[in-house]
Scaffold this active site. Structure first.
Site: not given
Length: 965
Positions: A401, A774
C-alpha cells in the site's frame, strides 16, 4: 548398478549429469538381472525414498524403485511382503519413526505397483488391523490425512463389519483431538485441507456402509456432551456435519431431546460446542442443526438449557459476524436466538463488546465482491469492470500500500502524468519506461484494479524487504531520485554521443513541444533540468548570521520535498512571534521528530525533546499545514552546545540560522514527520495530532527585484535595520553587497512573493506506528482548463497575493474560497465528487470535507504526505516561470503505439477472463452473493493492508487470515 546409483547420489556431479546417469540406471532395469541384484536395488531405493537427504535423492529413489518393481515384479513381491509392511507400520525404518507420514506415502506408492498381484491381499489384511491401531494412537492431522488418502485409494484396507464401526468411532474421536497452531495463511490452508481429507474418508465409509453412520454420530455426541474431558474438542468436528443427511434431523433431534439419560448439563455443553462450530470455515448446515436442536429443546420445554446457552454464547455468535466466510450461518443462529428469547430483555441488554476501530474499518471497507472473495466459496464473482469513478485501482501485492498510494498520488499530478505519457521511450527498459506503462494502464485499462508487479520489482529500494510494511515518504524520495539520476545519465550519454551536433538536431529524451501539446515560447530542450527537477524541484537557501559581527554565510540546496516537524499550535507561533521556535518549554511540542530515523537527532533542534506524546495539546487551536511550514522556515538561534563558529570572529558565537525558499516547485510535496523516537522507551511512536489541511495556500518565495535608488523601503546600510530584517524578511548581507555593485540608477533588493498553491493529493496513514498500518490516498479529480481557471479566479480575489510587503514577516498562510453565490457551481476541488479515494484496489468518490475530517472520525488515520500544485493567477505571473518553461499541458497526450498495443492486448485478455469466469459460474454451484454499487465513500475508513486477490487486476481480499480456529 546399485553401486553406481549409490555413488551417484552421494557425489558432487552436476544435476544434469546425475539425471543422465539415473536414466541409464532406469533403462538397465529392463535387462535381466539376478535376484540378489534386484534385492540390493530395492533396499537402496527404499533407503533413498525414506531417508534421502534432499528431494532429489528421494525422487531418484522412487523412479528407480518404480522401474525395477514394474520389470521385476516377482522379486518385488518377495521384497515388499506383509512382514516388511508390518515392520514399517510398527517400527518405522531406520531412524524414521513409524508415525512419520513418509512411511504411509511409501506404502501407498508400493501398493500401486502390486495391485494386480495375489500377495497384495495379505498386505491389505495387515493394513486393516494396523490402521485401526494407528487411529487409536491419535495421529496428528498430517499423518491422519495421508492415511485417509491411502484408504480412499485402496478401500480394501478399510476395516469391515464391527471393526469398521469401531474404526469410524475412533476416527471421529481422533478428529476431536486436532488442533491448529498455525498463523500463516499457507499453514491454515494446509490444516483445513488435511481435515477435509479425513472427513471425506468418513463420508465415503458412511455411503458404502450406512450402518456405521449412527454409531459415529453417537460417538460425536458423546465427545461434545462430555463435561469430564481433559481437552476441549476441536471445532474440526464441524467438517462432518455437512455429510450427515438433512433428512435425519427430525429423528435425531427428537431422540436427543426426549432421551431421559441425557442430563441438562451434558445437553448444555453439547449445544455450546455445536455453536462453537460456527467458527469453522467450511461448516455447512451447522446453523441448521443448531437451530433444529434449539427448537427441539423448546418443544420439550427445556427452557433452562435455552436460557443458559443463549446468555453464554450470544456474544460469540455476534462476534462471528465480523468474518464474512461464516457470517451467513452465524446470522441465522443469532436471529433465532434473539427472536425466540422473548421472556426477558436480558439477552438484548448484554454488554457486548463495542467493535474496535480496526474492525469497523475492515467491515465498512468490504464491498459485496470483497466480502465474498475467499478461497473456500466456489464460483464467486470477480468485479467486471471499473467503478463509477472511471479510475483504476492498484492491487495490493502484499503490504504494498505504500507504493500504491504514492503511484496514485503521482498519477493525479496531471502535468507530471501527461509529460511522462508523452515521452518517447520506445525500446528502453528504464524505470521511467515502466512508470509510463503503469500510467498508461491506470488511464486506459478496463480492469477495476491493475497489479503493478513489474514496477514494484523495478522501483523497490534495495533495503526494502519484500512483503514488509514500508514508509511511503521514503519510497517517494527514492523513486524521484532514481528517475532524476536515470534521466541525467541518459542526458550525459546523449551529450557525449552528439556533442558536435546541434541541440535542435540531436535526439531528445522528451518529446517536442508540438507533440506534447505544450504552449511554450522557449524550447524545452534548452532546459537541461530533468523532468523530476522541473516538476518537483525547488531550492532552499540556508543563511547563518553571526550575532556578533552580523556576517552572513549562505548555502543553497535543491529539494523535492519538505519534511515538516510538528510545532506548537498557531497561537504560539504566528507572524508576530518570529522567535517562537527558540522559546523553550513553552512550545509544548511532541518531541524530537526525526522523520523516520531510529536515532535521536544530534543536531540543533527547535523544540525540547523531553517526551513523546500522541495526544494533541488541549485548549489550543489545531495546527495547520501553514503552521508547520512557518515553523520549518522560522529563524533558529544557535548557541551553547550548538554555537556557530564564525570565521570572521574566529570563535564560537551565537548565531541565527534562517531558511528561505528561493525557487518554488511546480508540485510542492510536504511530508509531516509524524513518527518520533522515544529515547526512554526506545520505540518509535506516532504523533496523532490533527492537522488542518487548507485547499489553497500561499508559500513565501524569496527573489531579487530592482528598485530605483530613491526607494527607502529597505535601509540596508543600517545594522539595526539589517538585524530586524533577519527576523522578518531574512535578506542576506551577500544579497546587499551584490546589489550595490550594479548600476548607480537601480539597486537589487530582496523581495518576497506569495506563491499560491492548491491541494491536489493527500496520502493518509492509518495506524499507530511506522512499522504497521495502512496507506491510502485522496486525489483531487482535476477538472479541465475551466475548473483551473475558476480556482485561479478565487485566488485572484485575495488582494495581497503576490504583493511584496516589507512591514510584516513573510509567512505561509491558507487562503479562503468565497462562498457560492446563487446557482454558481462550487470551485473546482470543493464540489461533492471532486475528490477520489484510492484504497489499493478500490477507487470511490469522496469530498474535500472527508479529507479534512478523516482524523476527527478515525483518530489513527492522519495526513502524512501532501502534494500541492502551483497556480497561475491571471495577470499576476511576474516571473513567467511555469508557462514559459512549458510545464503545463492542456490535454492528455495520445498514447504511443507500443503502449496502446500493450493495453489492447491486456484488455482482450481481461474480456476472456470475464467470459471464462461467467461460464465457470454457470457450471458450478455458487453461493449467493449480494452486490453493492460503488458509490460515495466518505463514510468508509480505509481498512487493513494485505494482499488482494485477483490475477491480472481483480480486487478483493483473501479471508483465510481472518479465520478463527
Amino acid at each position: 548398478m546399485d553401486k553406481i546409483l549409490e555413488g551417484l547420489v552421494s557425489s558432487n556431479h552436476p544435476v544434469p549429469l546425475k539425471k543422465a546417469i539415473v536414466k541409464k540406471v532406469i533403462e538397465a532395469a529392463e535387462k535381466d538381472v539376478t535376484k540378489e541384484q534386484c534385492q540390493a536395488m530395492f533396499t537402496l531405493t527404499t533407503h533413498l525414498v525414506l531417508l534421502g537427504e534432499d528431494a532429489f535423492q528421494k525422487q531418484v529413489g522412487f523412479q528407480v524403485l518404480e522401474a525395477y518393481g514394474r520389470y521385476h515384479r516377482p522379486e518385488f513381491e518377495c521384497y515388499f511382503s506383509k512382514d516388511f509392511v508390518l515392520g514399517l507400520l510398527q517400527q518405522g525404518y531406520g531412524e524414521l519413526h513409524h508415525k512419520d507420514p513418509a512411511i504411509i506415502d511409501f506404502i501407498h506408492s508400493c501398493l500401486r505397483l502390486l495391485i494386480s498381484c495375489p500377495s497384495v491381499l495379505e498386505i491389505f489384511s495387515v493394513i486393516q488391523v494396523e490402521v485401526l491401531r494407528m487411529v487409536c494412537e491419535r495421529p496428528d492431522p498430517a499423518l491422519c490425512a495421508r492415511l485417509s488418502t491411502l484408504l480412499s485409494d485402496f478401500v480394501q484396507c478399510i476395516p469391515k463389519d464391527k471393526t469398521g464401526v469401531l474404526f469410524c468411532q475412533q476416527l471421529v474421536r481422533t478428529i476431536s483431538y486436532f488442533q491448529c497452531f498455525a498463523s500463516e495463511e499457507q499453514e491454515l490452508r494446509e490444516y483445513v485441507n488435511q481435515v477435509t481429507r479425513v472427513s471425506t474418508l468418513l463420508q465415503n465409509i458412511w455411503k458404502a456402509d450406512p450402518t456405521t453412520l449412527l454409531p459415529s454420530l453417537q460417538e460425536m455426541f458423546s465427545i461434545i456432551s462430555s463435561i469430564e474431558l481433559s481437552y476441549e474438542p476441536s471445532i474440526a468436528l464441524a467438517s462432518l456435519v455437512q455429510y450427515i443427511p438433512v433428512q435425519m434431523i427430525t429423528v435425531l433431534i427428537k431422540s436427543l431431546t426426549t432421551d431421559q439419560s441425557v442430563k441438562d448439563a451434558t445437553m448444555t455443553k453439547a449445544l455450546c460446542r455445536m455453536i462453537d462450530w460456527l467458527s469453522w470455515p467450511l461448516a455447512h448446515h451447522v446453523d441448521i442443526w443448531v437451530i433444529a436442536l434449539l427448537k427441539g429443546l423448546a418443544a420439550v420445554q427445556k427452557f433452562t438449557i435455552l436460557i443458559d446457552v443463549t446468555l453464554l454464547k450470544i456474544e460469540l455468535v455476534f462476534n462471528r459476524l465480523w468474518f464474512p466466510i461464516v457470517r451467513q450461518g452465524a446470522l441465522a443462529v443469532l436471529s433465532h436466538m434473539l427472536l425466540s428469547f422473548q421472556h426477558s430483555p436480558e439477552a438484548f441488554h448484554l454488554d457486548l463488546p463495542k467493535p474496535g476501530e480496526e474492525k469497523i474499518k475492515l467491515v465498512l471497507n468490504q464491498s459485496a465482491w470483497t466480502s465474498q472473495s475467499n478461497s473456500f466459496a466456489p464460483g464467486f464473482l470477480r468485479p467486471s469492470g471499473k467503478s463509477e469513478t472511471g479510475k483504476t485501482g492498484l492491487v495490493n501485492l502484499g503490504n504494498t500500500c505504500f507504493m500504491n498510494s504514492i503511484i496514485q498520488t503521482l498519477f493525479m499530478a496531471t502535468d507530471f502524468r501527461r509529460h511522462v505519457l508523452s515521452l518517447h521511450l520506445n525500446g528502453s527498459n528504464t524505470l521511467m519506461k515502466k512508470l509510463q506503462l503503469l500510467f498508461a494502464f491506470l488511464a486506459h485499462t478496463q480492469r477495476a484494479a491493475y497489479a503493478p508487479k513489474n514496477f514494484l520489482e523495478a522501483s523497490r529500494p534495495p533495503w526494502f524487504n519484500a512483503g514488509s510494511q514500508q514508509d511511503c515518504s521514503e519510497y517517494l524520495r527514492f523513486l524521484l531520485d532514481r528517475l532524476h539520476e536515470e534521466e541525467k545519465t541518459i542526458q550525459a550519454l546523449q551529450s557525449s554521443e552528439h556533442k558536435k551536433a546541434s541541440n535542435d538536431n540531436g535526439p531528445q529524451l522528451l518529446a517536442s513541444p508540438e507533440e506534447n501539446g505544450v504552449s511554450s515560447s522557449t524550447p524545452p530542450q534548452c532546459d537541461r533540468r530533468t523532468l523530476t527537477e522541473r516538476m518537483f524541484g525547488g531550492k532552499l537557501k540556508t543563511g547563518i548570521r553571526c550575532m556578533n559581527c552580523n556576517s552572513i554565510s549562505e548555502k543553497g540546496e535543491p529539494f523535492t520535498d519538505l519534511s515538516l516537524a510538528f510545532c506548537p499550535p498557531a497561537s504560539s507561533v504566528d507572524s508576530g512571534q518570529a522567535e517562537g521556535p527558540t522559546a523553550g518549554p513553552e512550545l509544548h511540542c511532541q518531541g524530537s521528530v526525526n522523520g523516520g530515523s531510529e536515532n535521536p537527532e544530534s543536531g540543533p533542534v527547535k523544540s525540547p525533546a523531553s517526551s513523546v506524546s500522541i495526544v494533541p495539546v488541549t485548549n489550543e487551536p489545531p495546527l495547520s499545514v501553514p503552521d508547520l511550514v512557518n515553523y520549518f522556515l522560522a529563524p533558529e538561534i544557535l548557541d551553547a552546545e550548538n554555537a556557530y563558529f564564525c570565521e570572521k570572529c574566529s570563535s564560537l558565537q551565537q548565531a541565527e540560522r534562517t531558511l528561505k525558499i528561493v525557487s518554488a516547485p511546480e508540485y510542492l510535496i510536504l511530508t509531516l514527520l509524524r513518527f518520533s523516537y522515544d529515547a526512554k522507551c526506545h520505540v518509535r511512536r506516532k504523533i496523532l495530532d490533527n492537522v488542518t489541511i487548507p485547499a489553497l495556500m500561499r508559500l513565501p518565495v524569496h527573489s531579487r527585484v530592482s528598485v530605483p535608488t530613491t526607494s527607502t523601503s529597505l535601509q540596508e546600510d543600517s545594522p539595526e535595520c539589517s538585524e530586524n530584517l533577519a527576523k522578518k524578511l531574512k535578506p542576506s548581507q551577500n544579497d546587499e553587497d551584490e546589489g550595490t555593485d550594479g548600476a548607480a540608477q537601480d539597486r537589487v533588493v530582496a523581495s518576497v512573493q506569495s506563491v499560491p498553491y492548491v491541494l491536489c493529493s493527500v496520502v493518509m496513514h492509518s495506524g499507530l506506528s511506522s512499522e504497521s498500518g495502512h496507506y491510502y490516498s485522496y486525489g483531487r479529480n482535476v477538472c479541465e482548463v475551466e475548473g483551473t481557471q475558476q480556482l485561479a479566479n478565487c485566488l485572484s480575489l485575495q488582494d495581497d497575493v503576490g504583493s511584496p510587503r516589507a512591514d510584516h514577516i513573510p509567512s505561509c498562510s491558507s487562503l479562503t474560497v468565497p462562498p457560492e453565490q446563487g446557482d454558481a457551481p462550487p470551485p473546482c476541488g470543493l464540489a461533492e465528487k471532486d475528490w477520489l479515494l484510492f484504497n489499493d484496489s478500490r477507487v470511490t468518490f469522496a469530498s474535500f470535507q472527508s479529507v479534512q475530517n478523516i482524523t476527527n472520525r478515525f483518530p489513527k488515520d492522519t495526513a502524512y504526505v501532501l502534494m500541492y500544485r502551483k497556480q497561475e493567477i491571471p495577470g499576476k505571473n511576474p516571473n513567467g516561470t511555469a508557462m514559459a518553461n512549458g510545464m503545463r499541458m492542456n490535454a492528455e497526450p495520445p498514447l504511443h503505439k507500443e503502449l496502446l498495443d500493450a493495453i489492447i492486448k491486456d484488455n482482450k485478455l481481461f474480456l476472456q477472463e470475464q467470459e471464462l469466469n461467467a461460464r465457470t459460474q454457470v457450471l458450478q454451484a455458487s453461493s449467493s452473493c449480494s452486490s453493492r454499487p460503488n458509490g460515495s465513500d466518505d463514510n468508509n475508513p480505509p481498512g487493513s493492508c494485505g494482499p488482494s486477490g485477483g490475477g491480472g487486476g481483480g480486487g478483493g481480499f483473501n479471508t483465510i487470515s481472518r479465520l478463527v480456529f
